[in-house]
Design a protein around this motif. Structure first.
Motif, PDB file in Angstrom:
ATOM      1  N   PRO A 180       0.796  -1.249   0.000  1.00 48.02           N
ATOM      2  CA  PRO A 180       0.000   0.000   0.000  1.00 48.02           C
ATOM      3  C   PRO A 180       0.817   1.281   0.000  1.00 48.02           C
ATOM      4  CG  PRO A 180       0.035  -0.914   2.202  1.00 48.02           C
ATOM      5  CD  PRO A 180       0.773  -1.897   1.326  1.00 48.02           C
ATOM      6  N   PRO A 214      -0.740   2.227  -4.329  1.00 52.32           N
ATOM      7  CA  PRO A 214      -0.327   0.817  -4.280  1.00 52.32           C
ATOM      8  C   PRO A 214       0.750   0.478  -5.306  1.00 52.32           C
ATOM      9  CG  PRO A 214      -2.379   1.020  -5.484  1.00 52.32           C
ATOM     10  CD  PRO A 214      -2.048   2.398  -4.991  1.00 52.32           C
ATOM     11  N   VAL A 216      -6.333   4.420  -1.066  1.00 53.63           N
ATOM     12  CA  VAL A 216      -5.318   3.521  -1.608  1.00 53.63           C
ATOM     13  C   VAL A 216      -5.904   2.136  -1.858  1.00 53.63           C
ATOM     14  CG1 VAL A 216      -3.142   2.343  -1.113  1.00 53.63           C
ATOM     15  CG2 VAL A 216      -3.384   4.775  -0.590  1.00 53.63           C
ATOM     16  N   LEU A 217      -6.732   1.650  -0.924  1.00 47.96           N
ATOM     17  CA  LEU A 217      -7.320   0.316  -1.078  1.00 47.96           C
ATOM     18  C   LEU A 217      -8.201   0.246  -2.317  1.00 47.96           C
ATOM     19  CD1 LEU A 217      -7.609  -2.515   0.159  1.00 47.96           C
ATOM     20  CD2 LEU A 217      -9.596  -1.668   1.424  1.00 47.96           C
ATOM     21  N   GLU A 239      -5.927  -0.299  -5.039  1.00 48.34           N
ATOM     22  CA  GLU A 239      -5.366  -1.648  -4.948  1.00 48.34           C
ATOM     23  C   GLU A 239      -6.256  -2.648  -5.675  1.00 48.34           C
ATOM     24  OE1 GLU A 239      -4.103  -3.215  -1.154  1.00 48.34           O
ATOM     25  OE2 GLU A 239      -3.719  -1.192  -0.393  1.00 48.34           O
TER      26      GLU A 239
END
Length: 302
Positions: free
Chosen positions: A197, A227, A262-263, A266
């Motif tokens: 991450p 990421p 960020v996730l 990702e």
């Protein structure tokens, strides 16, 4: 003869003794080297026999089949030739927690966005969210590594043999916190991916995971994060970078807010990279840097 998959239908988690017993009653596919000196196609140097067929314009070769056992070291780089048949790849995913990236990849596969299937899940925590999700979807679960707290877990050698029994092509780490042993890295050269991450090499290495990464990014004053998908080697977060996505770090960000943005990236970038991996669109530059060939334009890389 009892198969490993049928055994898992009755017991979702197998211990090392059961794996060894099943392995002894099965014949694993033999492997061989193949290469074709062709000016049109530069293909992998290390391959095993299976179902990837490429049409070749060279008069003496009409059709051959090859299954990748290691990421294609030199391609394939196809000019005018077309891929006639592309075998669906088999994926092994490693998780230690909720496995949201695992779920995103499985969902993309189910929707036909990835030309591959999750064949097995590996975890060091039998009751984690990712393992529960796998069992709900009928995906076999293997426990690894063996430890004092998990005596039923597999050893490195038993895990490698189990993955070969499942005929796994690629391994994907999705929130797996243990260091991958050297034996596994060597058994799957250039075939193991991880997602981190942050924009590696910044904020990577031992101890940098989850919210710890985002706190460190904010504390550093960095204006950007995001990421990174990279190949796995014998160390934490030092493998060659394959893809990255940039996410701005806002002035008043909390670690939780940054983590959420960020996730989201990702889930997108990992699924896209896995799709490219399963379509044999990962190529290697002369200096050893991996690139992704564009699906829309085979002459473009990113």
């Amino acid at each position: 003869m009892e198969s490993l998959s049928s055994a898992i239908a009755y017991k979702p988690s197998l211990n090392s003794g059961e794996i060894i017993d099943l392995r002894q009653r099965q014949t694993l596919a033999s492997q061989f080297n193949c290469s074709f000196p062709n000016h049109k196609v530069i293909f992998c140097k290390t391959c095993s026999a299976n179902n990837l067929a490429l049409r070749n314009t060279w008069n003496s070769i009409n059709l051959f089949q090859c299954r990748s056992n290691a990421s294609h070291v030199e391609g394939p780089q196809i000019e005018n030739d077309t891929v006639k048949e592309l075998r669906r790849k088999k994926l092994g995913i490693f998780v230690s927690g909720g496995g949201s990236n695992f779920q995103a990849i499985h969902d993309a596969s189910s929707r036909g966005l990835i030309h591959g299937d999750v064949s097995v899940l590996v975890t060091d925590k039998a009751s984690c969210g990712g393992a529960e999700y796998a069992r709900d979807k009928g995906i076999p679960v293997l426990l690894f590594p063996r430890s004092k707290n998990c005596p039923e877990g597999l050893s490195s050698i038993d895990l490698i043999n189990a993955l070969r029994t499942f005929e796994v092509d690629f391994l994907l780490l999705a929130g797996y916190l243990k260091l991958i042993p050297t034996e596994l890295v060597q058994a799957y050269p250039k075939c193991i991916l991880n997602i981190h991450p942050s924009l590696l090499p910044a904020f990577g290495g031992k101890g940098f995971y989850g919210m710890k990464v985002h706190r460190a990014v904010i504390a550093s004053g960095a204006r950007f994060s995001g990421p990174t998908v990279h190949f796995v080697d014998e160390h934490y977060d030092t493998g060659l970078i394959l893809a990255q996505r940039v996410v701005p770090v806002l002035a008043n960000d909390t670690p939780e807010q940054l983590a959420a943005r960020v996730l989201h990236e990702e889930h997108n970038v990992y699924a896209e990279v896995v799709a490219a991996l399963c379509e044999d669109r990962i190529v290697w530059r002369d200096d050893g840097v991996p690139l992704i060939r564009s699906k829309a334009n085979p002459h473009e890389y990113y």
